[in-house]
Design a protein around this motif. Structure first.
Motif, PDB file in Angstrom:
ATOM      1  N   THR A 164      10.454  -2.174  18.462  1.00  0.00           N
ATOM      2  CA  THR A 164       9.717  -3.092  17.598  1.00  0.00           C
ATOM      3  C   THR A 164      10.267  -3.037  16.167  1.00  0.00           C
ATOM      4  O   THR A 164      10.689  -1.973  15.714  1.00  0.00           O
ATOM      5  N   PRO A 165      10.224  -4.172  15.438  1.00  0.00           N
ATOM      6  CA  PRO A 165      10.629  -4.150  14.039  1.00  0.00           C
ATOM      7  C   PRO A 165       9.519  -3.635  13.109  1.00  0.00           C
ATOM      8  O   PRO A 165       9.708  -3.556  11.898  1.00  0.00           O
ATOM      9  N   GLU A 166       8.373  -3.266  13.667  1.00  0.00           N
ATOM     10  CA  GLU A 166       7.229  -2.810  12.875  1.00  0.00           C
ATOM     11  C   GLU A 166       7.592  -1.602  12.012  1.00  0.00           C
ATOM     12  O   GLU A 166       8.266  -0.677  12.469  1.00  0.00           O
ATOM     13  N   ILE A 167       7.111  -1.621  10.783  1.00  0.00           N
ATOM     14  CA  ILE A 167       7.257  -0.495   9.850  1.00  0.00           C
ATOM     15  C   ILE A 167       5.892   0.149   9.678  1.00  0.00           C
ATOM     16  O   ILE A 167       4.886  -0.534   9.459  1.00  0.00           O
ATOM     17  N   THR A 168       5.838   1.481   9.800  1.00  0.00           N
ATOM     18  CA  THR A 168       4.618   2.230   9.538  1.00  0.00           C
ATOM     19  C   THR A 168       4.706   2.804   8.130  1.00  0.00           C
ATOM     20  O   THR A 168       5.660   3.505   7.798  1.00  0.00           O
ATOM     21  N   HIS A 169       3.706   2.503   7.321  1.00  0.00           N
ATOM     22  CA  HIS A 169       3.619   2.994   5.948  1.00  0.00           C
ATOM     23  C   HIS A 169       2.621   4.145   5.935  1.00  0.00           C
ATOM     24  O   HIS A 169       1.446   3.936   6.245  1.00  0.00           O
ATOM     25  N   MET A 170       3.108   5.347   5.610  1.00  0.00           N
ATOM     26  CA  MET A 170       2.253   6.538   5.635  1.00  0.00           C
ATOM     27  C   MET A 170       1.822   6.911   4.218  1.00  0.00           C
ATOM     28  O   MET A 170       2.633   6.937   3.301  1.00  0.00           O
ATOM     29  N   PHE A 171       0.540   7.224   4.099  1.00  0.00           N
ATOM     30  CA  PHE A 171      -0.059   7.605   2.828  1.00  0.00           C
ATOM     31  C   PHE A 171      -0.836   8.902   3.002  1.00  0.00           C
ATOM     32  O   PHE A 171      -1.176   9.285   4.121  1.00  0.00           O
ATOM     33  N   ALA A 172      -1.144   9.534   1.880  1.00  0.00           N
ATOM     34  CA  ALA A 172      -2.090  10.659   1.845  1.00  0.00           C
ATOM     35  C   ALA A 172      -3.254  10.230   0.963  1.00  0.00           C
ATOM     36  O   ALA A 172      -3.074   9.480  -0.007  1.00  0.00           O
ATOM     37  N   ALA A 173      -4.439  10.690   1.302  1.00  0.00           N
ATOM     38  CA  ALA A 173      -5.639  10.404   0.519  1.00  0.00           C
ATOM     39  C   ALA A 173      -6.209  11.724   0.016  1.00  0.00           C
ATOM     40  O   ALA A 173      -6.382  12.663   0.789  1.00  0.00           O
TER      41      ALA A 173
ATOM     42  N   ILE B 203      -4.635   7.692  -3.717  1.00  0.00           N
ATOM     43  CA  ILE B 203      -3.803   7.433  -2.549  1.00  0.00           C
ATOM     44  C   ILE B 203      -2.347   7.585  -2.973  1.00  0.00           C
ATOM     45  O   ILE B 203      -1.920   6.991  -3.961  1.00  0.00           O
ATOM     46  N   THR B 204      -1.610   8.394  -2.205  1.00  0.00           N
ATOM     47  CA  THR B 204      -0.203   8.669  -2.506  1.00  0.00           C
ATOM     48  C   THR B 204       0.662   8.189  -1.349  1.00  0.00           C
ATOM     49  O   THR B 204       0.410   8.552  -0.201  1.00  0.00           O
ATOM     50  N   GLU B 205       1.669   7.408  -1.668  1.00  0.00           N
ATOM     51  CA  GLU B 205       2.596   6.960  -0.635  1.00  0.00           C
ATOM     52  C   GLU B 205       3.460   8.128  -0.200  1.00  0.00           C
ATOM     53  O   GLU B 205       3.992   8.872  -1.027  1.00  0.00           O
ATOM     54  N   LEU B 206       3.591   8.317   1.117  1.00  0.00           N
ATOM     55  CA  LEU B 206       4.404   9.401   1.658  1.00  0.00           C
ATOM     56  C   LEU B 206       5.772   8.912   2.115  1.00  0.00           C
ATOM     57  O   LEU B 206       6.799   9.434   1.704  1.00  0.00           O
ATOM     58  N   ILE B 207       5.792   7.917   2.996  1.00  0.00           N
ATOM     59  CA  ILE B 207       7.048   7.400   3.543  1.00  0.00           C
ATOM     60  C   ILE B 207       6.755   6.107   4.299  1.00  0.00           C
ATOM     61  O   ILE B 207       5.643   5.901   4.759  1.00  0.00           O
ATOM     62  N   ALA B 208       7.758   5.262   4.407  1.00  0.00           N
ATOM     63  CA  ALA B 208       7.685   4.082   5.277  1.00  0.00           C
ATOM     64  C   ALA B 208       8.861   4.184   6.228  1.00  0.00           C
ATOM     65  O   ALA B 208       9.983   4.475   5.815  1.00  0.00           O
ATOM     66  N   SER B 209       8.581   3.965   7.517  1.00  0.00           N
ATOM     67  CA  SER B 209       9.614   4.188   8.528  1.00  0.00           C
ATOM     68  C   SER B 209       9.379   3.278   9.729  1.00  0.00           C
ATOM     69  O   SER B 209       8.239   2.913  10.012  1.00  0.00           O
ATOM     70  N   PRO B 210      10.451   2.931  10.459  1.00  0.00           N
ATOM     71  CA  PRO B 210      10.244   2.166  11.688  1.00  0.00           C
ATOM     72  C   PRO B 210       9.335   2.923  12.649  1.00  0.00           C
ATOM     73  O   PRO B 210       9.442   4.140  12.797  1.00  0.00           O
ATOM     74  N   THR B 211       8.430   2.196  13.290  1.00  0.00           N
ATOM     75  CA  THR B 211       7.503   2.794  14.249  1.00  0.00           C
ATOM     76  C   THR B 211       8.241   3.272  15.496  1.00  0.00           C
ATOM     77  O   THR B 211       8.051   4.389  15.947  1.00  0.00           O
TER      78      THR B 211
ATOM     79  N   GLN C  20       3.281  18.099   2.254  1.00  0.00           N
ATOM     80  CA  GLN C  20       3.682  19.421   1.761  1.00  0.00           C
ATOM     81  C   GLN C  20       4.867  19.299   0.812  1.00  0.00           C
ATOM     82  O   GLN C  20       4.909  19.966  -0.219  1.00  0.00           O
ATOM     83  N   GLU C  21       5.806  18.440   1.162  1.00  0.00           N
ATOM     84  CA  GLU C  21       6.991  18.237   0.323  1.00  0.00           C
ATOM     85  C   GLU C  21       6.592  17.743  -1.074  1.00  0.00           C
ATOM     86  O   GLU C  21       7.216  18.098  -2.065  1.00  0.00           O
ATOM     87  N   LEU C  22       5.521  16.939  -1.149  1.00  0.00           N
ATOM     88  CA  LEU C  22       5.049  16.408  -2.416  1.00  0.00           C
ATOM     89  C   LEU C  22       4.041  17.323  -3.115  1.00  0.00           C
ATOM     90  O   LEU C  22       3.512  16.969  -4.169  1.00  0.00           O
TER      91      LEU C  22
END
Length: 176
Positions: A109-118, A96-104, A171-173
Motif C-alpha cells: 500500500t502507498p499509505e503512510i503512517t504518521h507516528m506521534f507521542a502524547a 503532541i510530538t511527531e516521532l516518524i512518518a513511514s510507509p505502512t 526514547q531517542e527523543l
C-alpha cells in the motif's frame, strides 16, 4: 509514473494496479496516525481490540485514519492523532510530538503512517472508541511493559509492531 487501474473498490478498501503491480489503498482516507500516550507517572497507554482481518485481539498504540469521515475533512495529521487518542483512551494530550512518518507496508500500500507521542495527559472520559469499536484501555508502567506484552502474547494476543517503533523513537527523543 504509470496510470492507476481500479480493480475493485469497496467502502473501506480498494485494490488497484499500476503497471504490473497490484496494491491496496483506502479510498476514503489520506493516511494513518498512531499516538504513543505517555503519562507523567511514566506509564504507557495501549489499547486492545478485536481485528477482523487477523481474527485476533491485538494490543496496539491508539490509531486511526486521517480524513475518513466527512466531519473531519481538512483536519491536520496531528489533530487526527489527538482526536483518536481521546476517542480510544479518554485522554487529552497537552503536548503532541511527531516521532516518524513511514510507509505502512510499502509492497502492499502507498499509505503512510504518521507516528506521534502524547504527553502532559489528562483523563477526560473512559475511552473505548466510537461506533461500537469496543476498545479496552491498558495503562502500564513503562518498567513493566515488556512483561505485559509477553504475557498478552502468551495468551494469544497479537502485538502490533508500531508499539516498538514508537517506543524506540520516543526514547531517542528523550520522552521516556
Amino acid at each position: 509514473m504509470s496510470e492507476i487501474e481500479v480493480l475493485h473498490e469497496g467502502a473501506y478498501l480498494g485494490l488497484y494496479k499500476r503497471g504490473h503491480w497490484e496494491f491496496a489503498q483506502r479510498p476514503n482516507a489520506s493516511s494513518c496516525v498512531t499516538i504513543l500516550p505517555i503519562t507523567d507517572a511514566g506509564e504507557i497507554i495501549l489499547v486492545e481490540q478485536f481485528r477482523i482481518p487477523t481474527q485476533s485481539r491485538v494490543i496496539e498504540v491508539p490509531a486511526g485514519l486521517v480524513g475518513d469521515e466527512p466531519e473531519f475533512k481538512g483536519e491536520t495529521i496531528a489533530d487526527s492523532a489527538a482526536r483518536e487518542l481521546l476517542e480510544e483512551t479518554g485522554y487529552c494530550a497537552g503536548k503532541i510530538t511527531e516521532l516518524i512518518a513511514s510507509p505502512t507496508s510499502a509492497g502492499m500500500t502507498p499509505e503512510i503512517t504518521h507516528m506521534f507521542a502524547a504527553t502532559e495527559l489528562s483523563k477526560v472520559h473512559a475511552g473505548g472508541g466510537v461506533d461500537g469499536e469496543n476498545i479496552t484501555v491498558h495503562v502500564i508502567p513503562f518498567t513493566e511493559l515488556d512483561t505485559f506484552l509477553s504475557q498478552k502474547q502468551s495468551e494469544g494476543y497479537d502485538i502490533d509492531f508500531k508499539i516498538h517503533a514508537s517506543l524506540y523513537k520516543a526514547q531517542e527523543l528523550g520522552l521516556l
